[in-house]
Design an enzyme around this catalytic site. Structure first.
Site, mmCIF file in Angstrom:
data_model
loop_
_atom_site.group_PDB
_atom_site.id
_atom_site.type_symbol
_atom_site.label_atom_id
_atom_site.label_comp_id
_atom_site.label_asym_id
_atom_site.label_seq_id
_atom_site.Cartn_x
_atom_site.Cartn_y
_atom_site.Cartn_z
ATOM 1 N N ASP A 25 -4.322 -8.111 9.116
ATOM 2 C CA ASP A 25 -3.183 -7.891 9.999
ATOM 3 C C ASP A 25 -3.117 -6.440 10.464
ATOM 4 O O ASP A 25 -2.516 -6.140 11.500
ATOM 5 C CB ASP A 25 -1.878 -8.299 9.314
ATOM 6 N N ILE A 66 13.694 -12.906 -16.091
ATOM 7 C CA ILE A 66 14.078 -12.039 -17.196
ATOM 8 C C ILE A 66 15.306 -12.644 -17.868
ATOM 9 O O ILE A 66 16.280 -12.984 -17.199
ATOM 10 C CB ILE A 66 14.395 -10.614 -16.710
ATOM 11 N N ARG A 79 -4.777 1.346 -1.212
ATOM 12 C CA ARG A 79 -4.768 -0.074 -0.875
ATOM 13 C C ARG A 79 -4.522 -0.976 -2.074
ATOM 14 O O ARG A 79 -5.163 -0.838 -3.114
ATOM 15 C CB ARG A 79 -6.104 -0.473 -0.235
ATOM 16 N N LEU A 80 -3.561 -1.882 -1.902
ATOM 17 C CA LEU A 80 -3.403 -3.044 -2.766
ATOM 18 C C LEU A 80 -3.863 -4.234 -1.938
ATOM 19 O O LEU A 80 -3.198 -4.629 -0.976
ATOM 20 C CB LEU A 80 -1.951 -3.209 -3.211
ATOM 21 N N ILE A 135 -4.466 -7.656 -0.363
ATOM 22 C CA ILE A 135 -3.730 -8.918 -0.301
ATOM 23 C C ILE A 135 -4.379 -9.880 0.685
ATOM 24 O O ILE A 135 -4.572 -11.054 0.403
ATOM 25 C CB ILE A 135 -2.261 -8.678 0.123
ATOM 26 N N GLU A 176 3.207 -6.046 5.684
ATOM 27 C CA GLU A 176 2.582 -7.287 6.162
ATOM 28 C C GLU A 176 3.120 -7.626 7.547
ATOM 29 O O GLU A 176 4.329 -7.580 7.768
ATOM 30 C CB GLU A 176 2.897 -8.463 5.222
ATOM 31 N N CYS A 201 0.821 -1.195 0.000
ATOM 32 C CA CYS A 201 0.000 0.000 0.000
ATOM 33 C C CYS A 201 0.859 1.251 0.000
ATOM 34 O O CYS A 201 2.081 1.192 0.052
ATOM 35 C CB CYS A 201 -0.901 0.013 1.234
ATOM 36 N N SER A 235 11.036 -12.948 -3.223
ATOM 37 C CA SER A 235 12.338 -12.693 -3.844
ATOM 38 C C SER A 235 13.451 -13.271 -2.981
ATOM 39 O O SER A 235 13.233 -13.673 -1.837
ATOM 40 C CB SER A 235 12.556 -11.189 -4.023
#
Length: 643
Positions: free
Chosen positions: A100, A291, A50-51, A53, A77, A2, A363
């Protein structure tokens, strides 16, 4: 993931301009395209993008406690939130969502400023407690998520997830900080707590700030630090087994999501280990994104394919052309302040690819710092052994003289390039490491900056960033010291900045299992000999991953996420570099000596020297200056650069 923003009146309870607040929030729309939320009350304005999740239905922000007296906006998170809920419910707190975020407001009520000690995750949040007349903000221990703030002349504390949020406020002091420029040209980024502007700061890793209305604003408080004790007596086999188990736990926590999830897969050790671990935890094929480069010198896609085939992942690959340099201005707008890591280009592209398939990607970032993976670590340890054989008082005059008179020979085989080694042996450990990671070394920066600008620096040198952190490191072991320095500087200012901005540009959440603070703390107890053995970096990690990954992945030379700058600047970007470096934009700043800029361009383009890294650093600064306001004017009255 976010974006957050807000204003807090530290003196009174003024009503804030709602249109200003909307501009501050809208400029970070890319961080959270799903929803936007606001909260206004006298003396406070909070905003959120907001994204979605977790808890897609009821996790909207700003979010409040039961009686609405505590409001929070949160980016990140909290991975252990499900463990904290029953503990807080036992204390009488009532939850109305499954998010959360709600854990934060109740944890604040229960534990105050120490609530951050209970959170395991990546986070930047700000909350207002009406009953205590208090504003509190915090950043996670390893600074995965960003937090910018500014104390404005009228007593307003402004904050946001990106510097562009603060730049919407007309009262922000946008004069360029000369010391930030010095740091940028040494390190390639502006180190915490500075930003490129005099009037704004970054909250540092593991820091919080608690402001009570009507009281002076204190300095940020460091609530966490990593201590390299190196005193763990565990045996090698047990250490490898425990490492694998801790990695599984960290990955498991980061696989909690209600949206499509996957991972980056570069073909390197770290991302491959994360993908292998995910595959062992998932009942379905893991989504992986890679990639590839059309230049074989930079292409690792073959090794990524090996891992993808072994674990039968849903593997997505896109090839980036070796002349993918159209992102220069895009990156300048994305990063807000000058940022010189050219691997931001492929990072941007892999995030772009991943977002087509998933909303959350794991990642392998952070592994080199904690496991001992960088080649520069091994070189530093070799030099340290030579330095330890002779006192500094003897080394400085002897090797200092040799370093000055020995000819520079970048063109020669490494065995004949002794000038840099002599210079390194004349320095103390911190200075030598700083010198090894500097993009433009001390002599180059002296030649680059005008006398007037050097006067503004008043003797300040970016090595002060390293000295300040080294003073708090409590680490005499040479590897532990430079690992600590990287955790405080390079990881935060370069790696985390790169990944956050590149991922959020595409509304993608990236999670880093190797930066789990409990894993980092445990690794800091292990002797350095388990991390680097002979010429092998990440020794324990590689041994722990042998059952999961092929030797061709584990033990091949590290390649990195590089781009062919040297060729670009002599070929397709030749004229663009010359125009940008020698053009009016940089000349108007009063910072740079044109003669030295001409030397950099001419020597590189003639093939006499490889100045690709310094030229990229200058090029990105020029793009930054153009991006922030069509030029920089030199304020002679205050001897500062003002936008």
């Amino acid at each position: 993931m976010c974006g957050i923003a807000g204003l807090f009146d530290i003196r009174g309870k003024r009503d804030f301009d709602r249109e200003l607040m909307r501009r501050m929030n809208d400029v970070q729309h890319h961080r959270g395209p799903d929803e936007g939320g606001y909260h206004f009350e006298p003396g406070v304005a909070l905003a959120h993008r907001r994204l979605s999740i977790i808890d897609l239905a009821t996790g909207q922000q700003p979010l409040f406690n039961e009686d609405g007296s505590v409001a929070v906006v949160f980016n990140g998170e909290i991975y252990n939130y499900q463990e904290l809920v029953p503990e807080l419910e036992a204390l009488g707190h009532v939850f109305h969502t499954r998010s959360d975020t709600e854990v934060i407001v109740h944890a604040w009520e229960a534990w105050g400023e120490d609530c951050v000690q209970r959170f395991r995750g990546m986070f930047a949040f700000a909350l207002h407690d009406r009953n205590r007349d208090t504003f509190f903000m915090a950043r996670d221990r390893l600074a995965v998520k960003p937090m910018f703030y500014a104390l404005l002349p009228d007593g307003t504390l402004a904050f946001g997830s990106e510097l562009k949020v603060l730049m919407q406020h007309p009262a922000l002091d946008r004069r360029i900080d000369p010391q930030a420029v010095e740091e940028y040209f040494a390190l390639g980024y502006v180190a915490e707590p500075r930003t490129i502007f005099e009037g704004a700061k970054k909250l540092g890793p593991g820091e919080s700030l608690c402001v009570r209305r009507g009281q002076p604003v204190p300095a940020p408080r460091q609530y966490w630090d990593v201590e390299f004790t190196l005193d763990n007596g565990i045996g090698f086999a047990d250490a490898a087994a425990e490492l694998a188990g801790r990695l599984r736990e960290s990955v498991r926590l980061r696989m909690i999501a209600e949206v499509p999830l996957g991972a980056f897969l570069s073909g390197g050790v770290d991302s491959s280990a994360v993908v292998a671990t995910m595959a062992g935890l998932s009942g379905e094929p893991v989504n992986t994104c890679s990639i590839a480069f059309d230049d074989p010198k930079f292409n690792e896609s073959e090794f990524a394919r090996m891992v993808a085939e072994r674990y039968r992942t849903n593997h997505y690959v896109e090839t980036v052309k070796s002349d993918d340099f159209d992102l220069i201005d895009t990156l300048a707008a994305l990063y807000d302040e000058p940022y010189a890591d050219s691997s931001a280009i492929p990072t941007y592209r892999v995030c772009q690819l991943a977002r087509k398939k998933v909303t959350v990607a794991l990642s392998g970032d952070g592994g080199d710092e904690s496991f001992g993976g960088y080649r520069r670590y091994r070189l530093h340890l070799m030099e340290e052994r030579m330095r330890s054989a002779m006192p500094l008082g003897v080394r400085q005059p002897v090797f200092g003289l040799l370093g000055r008179v020995y000819p520079k020979a970048d063109w020669a085989p490494r065995v004949f390039r002794a000038k840099t080694t002599f210079q390194a042996l004349a320095r103390d450990s911190v200075e030598a490491y700083f010198h090894s990671v500097s993009l433009l070394r001390d002599d180059m920066r002296r030649s680059l900056f005008t006398p007037g600008f050097r006067k503004q620096l008043a003797g300040y040198n970016a090595i002060d960033v390293f000295r300040r952190h080294a003073a708090g490191a409590n680490a005499e072991d040479p590897l532990a010291l430079i690992q600590y320095l990287d955790l405080k500087t390079y990881l935060v200012g370069d790696i985390n900045t790169k990944v956050d901005r590149a991922s959020m540009a595409h509304s993608l959440e990236v999670r880093e299992p190797l930066m789990d603070h409990e894993l980092v703390e445990w690794l800091a107890t292990l002797p350095s000999g388990l991390k680097i053995k002979g010429n092998e970096g990440k020794y324990l990690f590689k041994k722990a991953m042998e059952p999961l990954l092929p030797d061709d992945v584990l033990y091949r030379p590290k390649m990195g996420f590089a781009v062919p700058l040297a060729r670009w600047f002599r070929g397709p970007l030749k004229q663009r570099v010359r125009d940008a470096v020698l053009g009016e934009t940089l000349a108007a700043t009063g910072i740079f000596q044109r003669k030295y800029l001409e030397h950099l361009v001419d020597a590189h383009q003639s093939g006499a020297r490889d100045y690709s890294s310094p030229l990229w650093t200058v090029l990105m600064f020029e793009a930054f200056v153009r991006n922030i306001g069509n030029g920089v004017a030199h304020d002679k009255s205050s001897e500062a650069c003002a936008v």
